[in-house]
Design a protein around this motif. Structure first.
Motif, short mmCIF file in Angstrom:
data_model
loop_
_atom_site.label_atom_id
_atom_site.label_comp_id
_atom_site.label_asym_id
_atom_site.label_seq_id
_atom_site.Cartn_x
_atom_site.Cartn_y
_atom_site.Cartn_z
N ALA A 31 6.57 9.69 1.51
CA ALA A 31 7.63 8.72 1.82
C ALA A 31 6.80 7.34 1.63
N GLN A 32 5.65 7.15 1.61
CA GLN A 32 5.13 5.66 1.23
C GLN A 32 5.11 5.53 -0.11
N LYS A 33 4.70 6.59 -1.08
CA LYS A 33 4.50 6.06 -2.44
C LYS A 33 5.37 5.35 -3.16
N PRO A 34 6.68 5.88 -2.90
CA PRO A 34 7.74 5.00 -3.72
C PRO A 34 7.81 3.55 -3.36
N PHE B 143 0.74 -4.05 -1.07
CA PHE B 143 -0.01 -3.24 -2.30
C PHE B 143 0.81 -2.74 -3.17
N ALA B 144 0.89 -3.12 -4.56
CA ALA B 144 1.67 -2.52 -5.51
C ALA B 144 0.96 -1.76 -6.68
N TRP B 145 1.50 -0.89 -7.06
CA TRP B 145 0.92 -0.30 -8.17
C TRP B 145 1.83 0.08 -9.54
N TYR B 146 1.54 -0.02 -10.81
CA TYR B 146 2.21 0.35 -11.91
C TYR B 146 1.43 1.19 -12.84
N GLY B 147 1.96 2.30 -13.25
CA GLY B 147 1.26 3.22 -14.07
C GLY B 147 0.89 4.75 -13.41
N TYR C 168 -7.64 3.20 -6.25
CA TYR C 168 -7.30 4.84 -6.43
C TYR C 168 -7.12 5.50 -4.98
N ALA C 169 -8.18 4.90 -4.34
CA ALA C 169 -8.26 6.03 -2.88
C ALA C 169 -7.02 5.50 -2.24
N LEU C 170 -6.75 4.02 -2.31
CA LEU C 170 -5.55 3.63 -1.29
C LEU C 170 -4.21 4.37 -1.80
N VAL C 171 -3.93 4.18 -3.39
CA VAL C 171 -2.79 4.88 -3.62
C VAL C 171 -2.69 6.15 -3.44
N SER C 172 -3.90 6.88 -3.51
CA SER C 172 -4.12 8.53 -3.23
C SER C 172 -3.75 8.77 -1.74
N SER C 173 -4.02 8.09 -1.08
CA SER C 173 -3.67 8.26 0.43
C SER C 173 -2.30 8.13 1.14
N LEU C 174 -1.62 7.67 0.18
CA LEU C 174 -0.13 7.28 0.25
C LEU C 174 0.59 8.54 0.60
N TYR D 149 5.89 -10.67 -3.09
CA TYR D 149 5.52 -9.69 -2.05
C TYR D 149 6.19 -8.43 -2.21
N ASP D 150 5.81 -7.66 -3.26
CA ASP D 150 6.41 -6.45 -3.77
C ASP D 150 5.26 -5.25 -3.40
N GLY D 151 5.82 -3.82 -3.29
CA GLY D 151 4.93 -3.02 -2.69
C GLY D 151 5.22 -2.51 -1.46
N ILE D 152 4.07 -1.91 -0.90
CA ILE D 152 4.10 -1.40 0.41
C ILE D 152 3.47 -2.53 1.36
N ALA D 153 4.02 -2.98 2.60
CA ALA D 153 3.47 -3.77 3.23
C ALA D 153 2.18 -3.26 4.17
N GLY D 154 1.09 -4.10 4.62
CA GLY D 154 0.15 -3.51 5.49
C GLY D 154 0.64 -2.96 6.66
#
Length: 357
Positions: free
Chosen positions: A227-230, A302-306, A218-224, A254-259
């Motif tokens: 522009a990064q979050k989508p 890193f990918a997130w659903y929800g 949650y800390a990582l997704v909240s930091s986006l 390999y879905d989501g945002i790359a390191g």
């Protein structure tokens, strides 16, 4: 001996939980307490090879068994079916092989826990014990059997400091597959889940076996940024595991945002999340494990659903050349996110493929 690589990447440093194996016997292990911390704030020191201690503990466990029990628990190294025989389904829906925990004496149980303590870190051992204890909160019925007694042990190959072998332990919602080969230990694939995800321990404290993992994600997704979050948030509702039991041959997605698209601070957050899984192993094996992951961090996604709120009801996934992590909350009994499916894999080293030749 393995090389003690410095765990440093450009703009990012990685910390490890360190410490020796715990020595408590089963009868004296306290009830699960607060969730373990994911990382420490100091670099890991070089530590000695832990394989001799793991082998010694495994042989001590075997020495407590009857001849019939030894026959039941031991499998040939060439038995590829048993190596991959694990599931998160409860007893009654899945048939396991080996020795069932509830059929062992206290002395035999203590001896097996020493194997787990020698292989895992203190924090990793505590996490597994908390996940395991959660099963006692469930009620058996309809042919489904829950509780700590319905977990199984198997040894594949002969415990050795030189030739490869595997120990396997698990049941409903937590499984550890540990392949030992020389100085190397691989804990993949392992099922890191819990049901219930939160419960009251024997001391009256709230226990959340995977709470720190959720907090890190949650800390990582909240930091986006906006522009990064989508790039990272790929759906509005959770999904179930892609890489669970029976999915050994599934290629990494390999879905989501790359390191490579993260800031230095965000890379640190990603490493903190991964280290919650990487430090499942003892300090020696965790150090080299996390060095492998860090070396490929730019190619790790890193990918997130929800929902992106702190409700705990979202799925997240980390996928890279050396790591696959999944966390999938399920709604059960009207309670959202109180039933967690989770997986920890290494695409190159599941079942010790990279260390057993």
């Amino acid at each position: 001996m393995r090389t003690r690589s410095a765990l440093i990447a450009t703009g990012v440093t990685l910390a490890l939980v360190t410490g020796g194996a715990a020595t408590s016997a089963y009868a004296s292990v306290p009830a699960p307490g607060p969730a373990p911390a994911g990382t420490a704030l100091a670099p890991a020191a070089a530590v000695a090879d832990t394989t001799p201690a793991i082998v010694s503990a495994a042989n001590a466990f075997l020495a407590t068994l009857t001849a019939a029990q030894k026959t039941a628990v031991q499998f040939a190294w060439t038995n590829t079916t048993q190596k991959k025989k694990w599931s998160n389904l409860p007893q009654g829906l899945y048939t396991r092989s080996g020795l069932m925990w509830g059929n062992l004496t206290t002395a035999q149980q203590n001896a097996w826990l020493a194997v787990m303590q020698a292989t895992l870190s203190p924090a990793g051992y505590q996490r597994v014990r908390q996940e395991w204890a959660a099963d006692d909160k469930l009620v058996s019925g309809g042919g489904l059997l829950y509780g700590q007694k319905y977990y199984w042990i198997a040894l594949i190959g002969t415990p050795s400091t030189t030739t490869p072998w595997q120990w396997q332990w698990g049941g409903h919602h937590v499984t550890v597959n540990a392949t030992v080969s020389g100085t190397e230990v691989a804990l993949y694939p392992s099922f890191i889940g819990a049901q219930p995800a939160s419960y009251t321990g024997s001391t009256g404290t709230t226990v959340k076996p995977l709470g720190d993992l959720w907090s890190s994600a949650y800390a990582l997704v909240s930091s986006l940024t906006t522009a990064q979050k989508p790039k990272a948030v790929l759906g509005s509702t959770y999904i179930d595991l892609l890489y669970g039991p029976g999915q050994d041959s599934r290629a990494p997605s390999y879905d989501g945002i790359a390191g490579s698209a993260l800031t230095a601070a965000q890379k640190t957050l990603l490493l903190t999340l991964i280290s919650g899984y990487g430090t499942l192993a003892n300090a020696e094996d965790a150090a080299s494990r996390l060095a492998e992951v860090q070396a490929t961090l730019d190619q790790t996604y890193f990918a997130w659903y929800g929902p992106t709120t702190n409700a705990g009801s979202a799925y997240f996934r980390v996928t890279g050349p050396r790591v696959i992590i999944e966390y999938s909350p399920q709604a059960m009994g009207g309670t959202a996110a109180n039933h967690i499916h989770g997986i920890y894999r290494d695409p190159q080293n599941d079942y010790g493929a990279a260390i057993t030749g």
